[in-house]
Design an enzyme around this catalytic site. Structure first.
Site, PDB file in Angstrom:
ATOM      1  N   ARG A  75       3.228   2.665   7.791  1.00 33.12           N
ATOM      2  CA  ARG A  75       4.554   3.096   7.440  1.00 33.12           C
ATOM      3  C   ARG A  75       5.347   3.929   8.089  1.00 33.12           C
ATOM      4  O   ARG A  75       6.597   3.691   8.637  1.00 33.12           O
ATOM      5  CB  ARG A  75       4.532   3.921   5.839  1.00 33.12           C
ATOM      6  CG  ARG A  75       5.763   3.870   5.376  1.00 33.12           C
ATOM      7  CD  ARG A  75       5.517   4.886   4.003  1.00 33.12           C
ATOM      8  NE  ARG A  75       4.581   4.281   3.163  1.00 33.12           N
ATOM      9  CZ  ARG A  75       4.085   4.612   2.263  1.00 33.12           C
ATOM     10  NH1 ARG A  75       4.632   5.748   1.424  1.00 33.12           N
ATOM     11  NH2 ARG A  75       3.239   4.145   1.181  1.00 33.12           N
ATOM     12  N   SER A  83      -1.529  -0.985   3.991  1.00 29.42           N
ATOM     13  CA  SER A  83      -0.698  -0.698   2.973  1.00 29.42           C
ATOM     14  C   SER A  83      -1.418   0.435   2.284  1.00 29.42           C
ATOM     15  O   SER A  83      -2.538   0.105   1.426  1.00 29.42           O
ATOM     16  CB  SER A  83      -0.178  -1.745   2.155  1.00 29.42           C
ATOM     17  OG  SER A  83       0.705  -1.027   1.248  1.00 29.42           O
ATOM     18  N   ASP A  86      -0.578 -12.858   9.057  1.00 28.25           N
ATOM     19  CA  ASP A  86       0.875 -13.176   9.206  1.00 28.25           C
ATOM     20  C   ASP A  86       1.446 -12.464  10.110  1.00 28.25           C
ATOM     21  O   ASP A  86       2.774 -12.628  10.567  1.00 28.25           O
ATOM     22  CB  ASP A  86       1.606 -13.152   7.893  1.00 28.25           C
ATOM     23  CG  ASP A  86       1.978 -11.621   7.586  1.00 28.25           C
ATOM     24  OD1 ASP A  86       1.033 -10.889   7.582  1.00 28.25           O
ATOM     25  OD2 ASP A  86       3.188 -11.396   7.286  1.00 28.25           O
ATOM     26  N   ASP A 127      -0.190  -8.439   2.559  1.00 26.74           N
ATOM     27  CA  ASP A 127       1.226  -8.419   2.663  1.00 26.74           C
ATOM     28  C   ASP A 127       1.638  -9.773   3.615  1.00 26.74           C
ATOM     29  O   ASP A 127       1.590  -9.583   4.997  1.00 26.74           O
ATOM     30  CB  ASP A 127       1.935  -7.316   3.134  1.00 26.74           C
ATOM     31  CG  ASP A 127       1.754  -6.160   2.435  1.00 26.74           C
ATOM     32  OD1 ASP A 127       1.920  -6.147   1.178  1.00 26.74           O
ATOM     33  OD2 ASP A 127       1.422  -5.222   3.157  1.00 26.74           O
ATOM     34  N   ASP A 156      -5.513 -10.571   5.175  1.00 22.16           N
ATOM     35  CA  ASP A 156      -4.643  -9.545   5.622  1.00 22.16           C
ATOM     36  C   ASP A 156      -3.837  -9.907   4.062  1.00 22.16           C
ATOM     37  O   ASP A 156      -3.911 -10.678   3.433  1.00 22.16           O
ATOM     38  CB  ASP A 156      -3.511 -10.117   6.339  1.00 22.16           C
ATOM     39  CG  ASP A 156      -2.416  -9.155   6.168  1.00 22.16           C
ATOM     40  OD1 ASP A 156      -2.168  -7.854   6.060  1.00 22.16           O
ATOM     41  OD2 ASP A 156      -1.066  -9.829   6.378  1.00 22.16           O
TER      42      ASP A 156
HETATM   43  C1  BG6 Z   1       1.460  -3.518   6.041  1.00 21.76           C
HETATM   44  C2  BG6 Z   1       2.820  -4.210   6.160  1.00 21.76           C
HETATM   45  O1  BG6 Z   1       0.440  -4.401   5.247  1.00 21.76           O
HETATM   46  O2  BG6 Z   1       1.649  -2.443   5.286  1.00 21.76           O
HETATM   47  C3  BG6 Z   1       3.927  -3.314   6.692  1.00 21.76           C
HETATM   48  O3  BG6 Z   1       2.521  -5.420   6.946  1.00 21.76           O
HETATM   49  C4  BG6 Z   1       3.815  -2.242   5.879  1.00 21.76           C
HETATM   50  O4  BG6 Z   1       4.994  -4.106   6.669  1.00 21.76           O
HETATM   51  C5  BG6 Z   1       2.220  -1.321   6.038  1.00 21.76           C
HETATM   52  O5  BG6 Z   1       4.692  -1.260   6.686  1.00 21.76           O
HETATM   53  C6  BG6 Z   1       2.074  -0.020   5.235  1.00 21.76           C
HETATM   54  O6  BG6 Z   1       2.619  -0.220   3.937  1.00 21.76           O
HETATM   55  P1  BG6 Z   1       2.815   0.963   2.756  1.00 21.76           P
HETATM   56  O7  BG6 Z   1       2.848   0.087   1.441  1.00 21.76           O
HETATM   57  O8  BG6 Z   1       1.684   1.802   2.964  1.00 21.76           O
HETATM   58  O9  BG6 Z   1       4.124   1.450   3.414  1.00 21.76           O
HETATM   59 MG    MG Z   2       0.874  -9.106   6.764  1.00 21.81          MG
END
Ligand code: BG6
Ligand code: MG
Length: 232
Positions: A52, A121, A175, A14, A12
């Site tokens: 998101r 993300s 995590d 983040d 992963d």
């Molecule tokens: C994940 C995070 O990796 O990405 C989340 O753990 C986050 O907290 C998600 O909401 C989406 O990310 P982004 O950057 O597309 O808003």
């Molecule tokens: Mg994470």
């Protein structure tokens, strides 16, 4: 079958490679305050690994305001959160790679095992670039490549598939509770970073404790237990 073999390791991003999980929290808290909803770090555990828009829905539910906004308003709120988040990303450099991560990646690569990245993300490529890790992974699955967010297994299964790896002979590192669920639904070995990830097959409190020799031993024990289960 060679029980010792590991097909792939999928990380992963983040909260595992770097502490952007905290930036996501700060950005959501800022946005939520603007609509008079308070969130704290305990609540934030539920947002980790979640996309998101799904995160926004959880925040609106928390404030009992899930019916107060149109889709266009919600999209504007999500965009606002992202602007806050991107401000934090401006200061991100290779120094922000969490302790132990580079050593772990090097040890895995040293054994010729392919490594992947699975992040929901939409900022994953920006983060990897800022960390100077854009060429570190053999395959990156981000939000643009999957339809379903964690805890669905799609993202880890896609990573394994693209690495030509059998999920049952692969390791995922996460995590987030939603991420561990995604790894387990993929039938992979789950390494949890954090002290509340009870469904992990092996758990450490922080990335600096991620030791490749220990992970391999735990993985081997897990595989041996599975073999015993199949034999009975
Ligand atoms: C994940 C995070 O990796 O990405 C989340 O753990 C986050 O907290 C998600 O909401 C989406 O990310 P982004 O950057 O597309 O808003
Ligand atoms: Mg994470």
């Amino acid at each position: 079958m060679d029980e010792k073999f590991i097909d792939s390791v999928v990380f992963d991003l983040d909260g595992v490679i770097t502490d952007t999980a905290h930036y996501h929290f700060l950005a959501w808290r800022e946005m939520a305050r603007e609509i008079s909803i308070d969130i704290d770090e305990v609540f934030n555990e539920r947002l980790k690994g979640v996309s998101r828009m799904a995160s926004l829905e959880l925040i609106l539910q928390q404030g009992n305001r899930q019916k107060d906004f149109t889709l266009i308003e919600k999209e504007a709120m999500a965009e606002k959160k992202n602007l806050h988040y991107c401000q934090f990303l401006k200061g991100l450099t290779a120094k922000d790679i969490l302790p132990g991560i580079m050593e772990l990646i090097a040890a895995i690569k040293n054994e010729g095992i392919p490594i992947g990245l699975a992040s929901v993300s939409r900022n994953a490529s920006t983060v990897l670039k800022a960390l100077q890790l854009e060429n570190a992974f053999d395959y990156v699955v981000d939000a643009s490549k999957v339809k379903k967010s964690k805890p669905d297994p799609e993202i880890f299964l896609t990573a394994c598939n693209r690495l030509a790896a059998n999920p049952n002979r692969s390791i995922g590192i996460e995590d987030a509770s939603a991420g561990i669920d995604s790894i387990k639904a993929s039938e992979m070995f789950a390494v949890g970073v954090g002290n509340t990830l009870y469904k992990s097959d092996y758990q450490v409190d922080a990335t600096k404790q991620l030791n490749w020799e220990v992970i391999k031993t735990e993985y081997m024990n897990w595989r041996n237990q599975q073999t015993v289960k199949v034999m009975h």
